[in-house]
Design a protein around this motif. Structure first.
Motif, mmCIF file in Angstrom:
data_model
loop_
_atom_site.group_PDB
_atom_site.id
_atom_site.type_symbol
_atom_site.label_atom_id
_atom_site.label_comp_id
_atom_site.label_asym_id
_atom_site.label_seq_id
_atom_site.Cartn_x
_atom_site.Cartn_y
_atom_site.Cartn_z
ATOM 1 N N UNK A 131 0.841 -1.195 0.000
ATOM 2 C CA UNK A 131 0.000 0.000 0.000
ATOM 3 C C UNK A 131 0.880 1.250 0.000
ATOM 4 N N UNK A 132 2.148 1.048 -0.277
ATOM 5 C CA UNK A 132 3.086 2.149 -0.120
ATOM 6 C C UNK A 132 3.543 2.753 -1.426
ATOM 7 N N UNK A 133 4.790 3.231 -1.365
ATOM 8 C CA UNK A 133 5.355 3.939 -2.511
ATOM 9 C C UNK A 133 5.876 2.907 -3.499
ATOM 10 N N UNK A 134 5.063 2.552 -4.482
ATOM 11 C CA UNK A 134 5.489 1.538 -5.435
ATOM 12 C C UNK A 134 4.933 1.879 -6.801
ATOM 13 N N UNK A 135 5.463 1.171 -7.794
ATOM 14 C CA UNK A 135 4.871 1.191 -9.111
ATOM 15 C C UNK A 135 4.757 2.625 -9.664
ATOM 16 N N UNK A 136 3.600 2.996 -10.219
ATOM 17 C CA UNK A 136 3.476 4.326 -10.832
ATOM 18 C C UNK A 136 3.701 5.428 -9.799
ATOM 19 N N UNK A 137 3.369 5.155 -8.540
ATOM 20 C CA UNK A 137 3.582 6.168 -7.490
ATOM 21 C C UNK A 137 5.062 6.487 -7.354
ATOM 22 N N UNK A 138 5.877 5.420 -7.387
ATOM 23 C CA UNK A 138 7.326 5.587 -7.269
ATOM 24 C C UNK A 138 7.865 6.338 -8.491
ATOM 25 N N UNK A 139 7.353 5.980 -9.673
ATOM 26 C CA UNK A 139 7.801 6.637 -10.904
ATOM 27 C C UNK A 139 7.469 8.123 -10.872
ATOM 28 N N UNK A 140 6.242 8.455 -10.452
ATOM 29 C CA UNK A 140 5.837 9.858 -10.441
ATOM 30 C C UNK A 140 6.608 10.642 -9.385
ATOM 31 N N UNK A 141 7.002 9.962 -8.311
ATOM 32 C CA UNK A 141 7.759 10.629 -7.257
ATOM 33 C C UNK A 141 9.208 10.879 -7.672
ATOM 34 N N UNK A 142 9.684 10.069 -8.628
ATOM 35 C CA UNK A 142 11.061 10.220 -9.121
ATOM 36 C C UNK A 142 11.053 10.498 -10.620
ATOM 37 N N UNK A 143 10.605 11.684 -10.995
ATOM 38 C CA UNK A 143 10.433 11.959 -12.428
ATOM 39 C C UNK A 143 11.720 11.747 -13.226
ATOM 40 N N UNK A 144 12.875 11.998 -12.606
ATOM 41 C CA UNK A 144 14.132 11.859 -13.344
ATOM 42 C C UNK A 144 14.307 10.409 -13.784
ATOM 43 N N UNK A 145 14.036 9.487 -12.862
ATOM 44 C CA UNK A 145 14.137 8.058 -13.138
ATOM 45 C C UNK A 145 13.089 7.631 -14.170
#
Lengths: 88, 605
Positions: free
Chosen positions: B380-394
């Motif tokens: 339920x945490x910071x994963x998948x698209x959430x992680x991608x959007x949080x790290x736009x550079x990556x």
């Protein structure tokens, strides 16, 4: 039982080498020596116990010793904290 | 008068003694990748060391303890030597670490726990060492400070040194499998499974794990049998024991007796025969007997799998997982590494659609660049698209690579785990801005790239009528949809039985998704584990789904099932299944229907 407050002063906190020195120092005494951080108690002869305290610089710990040479042990251990474990 | 045992029964007894192996152990787990394998076991501890998890007899405990104490002495000496050499070469800062490791080795808690395991629980010394050190390594790994998390490596170092002192030989790691073997372990991390030498692993069997885990996915990708979730049994097996893995029924036989062995040799042969028959379907369309076409796409993990896709007659790649680029590597992949991986698959699939899914990992798996606070609920945490959007550079690196590769084939882009419309819009906004950059750089991007999303969170289904105008397609990921709908962690052994993709609640969400997409003329594919089961595949076809994405190896079986039925039969299955109240009823009903309609496949399993 003798109790004293000590503070982790070295910048890297209670990491591997300071803990190593604490264990070596504590092993030279007969008494029981403990360090407590917010209710969590570690045996001063247990490397894992000391590391698990996870104490960074500035943490205040309660040092406790009980046994025949408790006063000597408290002196020696708190000196280690004050000298930043000779670890600059 | 006394009755003496008759001769025949004696003969029977002798016969029994000759053919049955009293050591044979039969275990039941969850079948996650089909097939039968017979071979020698290689047992791996969770840290990657080969540990014989054996018990000793009470009379041996004192000797075993002394053996350990002597080994501790040798390990202490070895660490001291390593410390001295390191200090001579690199100075005392680094060398001092080994002195500290010596304290870990001599820690009184560690020592008394090992003593307890040997003297009271009758563990062999190696087993005791690996239990105790694994426990502390795990505790450190979970600790909130990065300093403590790094200490896990020290604990492992000490463990390894001690094990080497005990056994007198270097510890084994997963990459070094000496010969063809069946890998047996408590659990395997995605990185470990990804590092397998595929030539040498015949099958995989783990104590932990569930149907949707990485072991399952990788095993199917490698087309080797796998059984997971077996429960504790490593103390009953050691490297070199003969093992049979039945990837259809989820059974494991350790040291099988002769009749069992012969039965399975026959099964293996029969399976190879059916495989040949099924492969003859390769160039025939996946059509019901009344001519309704169903697109069968492949789920792909590694670029090299495209050959299997084509050999099995896949209509395209319905799910290209890109996580392998991030797992098992020390550094984040470069744009060029992404690009090469995507371009190869797009080119190999020769114009067939390839749906590339952007990063679908939890923050816990991405520890390579930044220390991340451990999460209480990673799913339920910071994963998948959430992680991608949080790290736009990556995220930009990956999107750039996909767009650059797009002109090599028929490229579709899919965002995973989309929960809110905002997330989808942000992802698409980033995609557009990257596309603009590339156009400015003079790189040609095909105009008609389709952009869609995975439906795997119930919120997305409930809001799908609002998403629908902005997406080109959806793909239903039944694994996560099941997990998030039923609130079940599929890798948690204690609740894994609650994880049922055929739960009526999940079926309703699939139905609702299809109703909305078909009304707007957008395509819906189902890409979870569900598509791999022929009975569920027929249900999905009956519900209106015309595109399934599955493991390449199961394409022939699903094609066979679809070619054996009419659309009317599938619709009747769906009508009935959607009116049942529990997962168990649905499952029993579907299996029963399959047995009636396509008995050949059921016999195969």
């Amino acid at each position: 039982m003798i109790t004293r407050l000590v503070t982790v002063q070295n910048p890297e906190g209670l990491h591997m080498r300071p803990a190593d020195k604490l264990v070596r120092a504590a092993s030279g005494y007969q008494c029981q020596i403990e360090l407590e951080r917010c209710g969590q108690v570690a045996d001063c002869r247990s490397m894992i116990g000391l590391l698990t305290l996870g104490a960074p610089q500035g943490t205040q710990l309660t040092l406790r010793a009980q046994g025949p040479d408790a006063d000597l042990a408290i002196e020696a251990i708190s000196r280690l904290f004050d000298s930043q474990f000779d670890d600059h | 008068m006394r009755i003496w045992p008759s001769r025949p029964s004696r003969v029977f007894l002798i016969h029994n003694l000759m053919t049955t192996n009293p050591r044979m152990l039969e275990l039941q787990g969850i079948a996650v990748s089909p097939g039968v394998a017979i071979g020698k076991a290689i047992v791996f501890d969770r840290e990657g060391y080969s540990i014989a998890r054996c018990l000793i007899s009470r009379s041996e405990t004192q000797k075993e303890w002394e053996r350990l104490v002597e080994a501790v002495g040798r390990a202490h000496h070895a660490l001291g030597l390593r410390g001295k050499q390191t200090t001579d070469t690199w100075g005392s800062d680094l060398g001092g670490i080994f002195s500290a490791q010596q304290q870990l080795l001599l820690d009184p808690h560690v020592r008394s726990e090992m003593e307890h395991l040997i003297k009271d629980n009758l563990y062999a010394a190696e087993y005791a060492v690996s239990e105790v050190f694994a426990k502390y390594a795990a505790a450190f790994r979970k600790a909130s400070s990065s300093f403590l998390a790094e200490r896990a490596a020290d604990v492992r170092d000490v463990e390894q040194t001690l094990l080497e002192a005990l056994t007198g030989k270097p510890t084994q790691t997963l990459k070094e499998i000496p010969h063809e073997a069946i890998v047996v372990s408590h659990d395997l991390t995605p990185g470990e499974t990804a590092s397998f030498d595929t030539e040498k692993v015949l099958a995989i069997c783990t104590e932990a794990g569930g149907p949707g885990g990485h072991t399952a996915i990788v095993a199917r990708g490698m087309e080797i049998p796998a059984v997971v979730g077996v429960g504790n049994f490593l103390h009953n097996i050691r490297s070199g024991d003969e093992v049979i893995i039945d990837g259809h029924l989820g059974r494991i036989f350790v040291s099988p007796d002769l009749p069992t062995r012969e039965r399975y040799l026959k099964r293996r042969l029969a399976r190879e025969t059916i495989f040949t028959e099924l492969s003859e379907l390769k160039d025939l369309p996946a059509e019901t007997s009344d001519g309704v076409h169903v697109e069968l796409m492949a789920n792909v993990e590694f670029p090299t799998e495209t050959q299997t896709c084509l050999a099995r007659g896949a209509d395209g790649v319905g799910l290209y997982r890109t996580e392998f680029l991030y797992l098992g590597h020390e550094k984040e992949p470069t744009e060029e590494e992404h690009y090469q991986a995507y371009q190869q698959v797009l080119r190999d699939m020769q114009g067939r659609p390839v749906v590339i899914r952007t990063l679908d990992l939890g923050a816990d798996k991405m520890g390579m660049t930044r220390p991340i606070e451990p999460e209480n609920n990673p799913f339920l945490g910071l994963r998948s698209i959430r992680l991608s959007l949080r790290n736009p550079a990556l995220f930009r690196v990956q999107v750039r690579a996909i767009l650059r590769a797009a002109s090599s084939g028929n490229c579709w882009i899919m965002f995973p785990m989309v929960t809110t419309l905002d997330e989808y819009r942000s992802a698409k906004f980033l995609l557009r801005s990257v596309a603009d950059d590339l156009t400015c750089e003079g790189i040609r991007i095909p105009a008609n790239i389709k952009v869609g999303m995975m439906v795997e969170v119930p919120a997305a289904v409930l809001m799908l009528d609002r998403f629908i105008e902005e997406i080109d397609f959806v793909s239903i990921g039944t694994n996560d949809l099941t997990q998030y709908t039923l609130a079940v962690d599929r890798s948690n052994d204690s609740v894994a039985d609650l994880y049922q993709a055929c739960d009526p609640a999940v079926l309703r969400l699939i139905k609702q998704t299809h109703e909305i997409t078909s009304k707007h003329g957008k395509s819906t594919s189902v890409c979870g584990e569900m598509s791999n089961n022929p009975a569920y595949a027929l249900l999905l076809v009956g519900m209106g789904i015309r595109s399934l994405s599955l493991a390449p190896s199961t394409i022939p079986v699903i094609k066979k099932a679809i070619r054996s039925v009419t659309l009317g039969q599938c619709e009747a299955i769906a009508w009935r299944a959607l009116r049942l109240g529990t997962a168990r009823e649905v499952d029993a009903f579907l299996m029963n229907q399959l047995a009636g309609l396509v008995p050949e496949i059921v016999l195969q399993a």
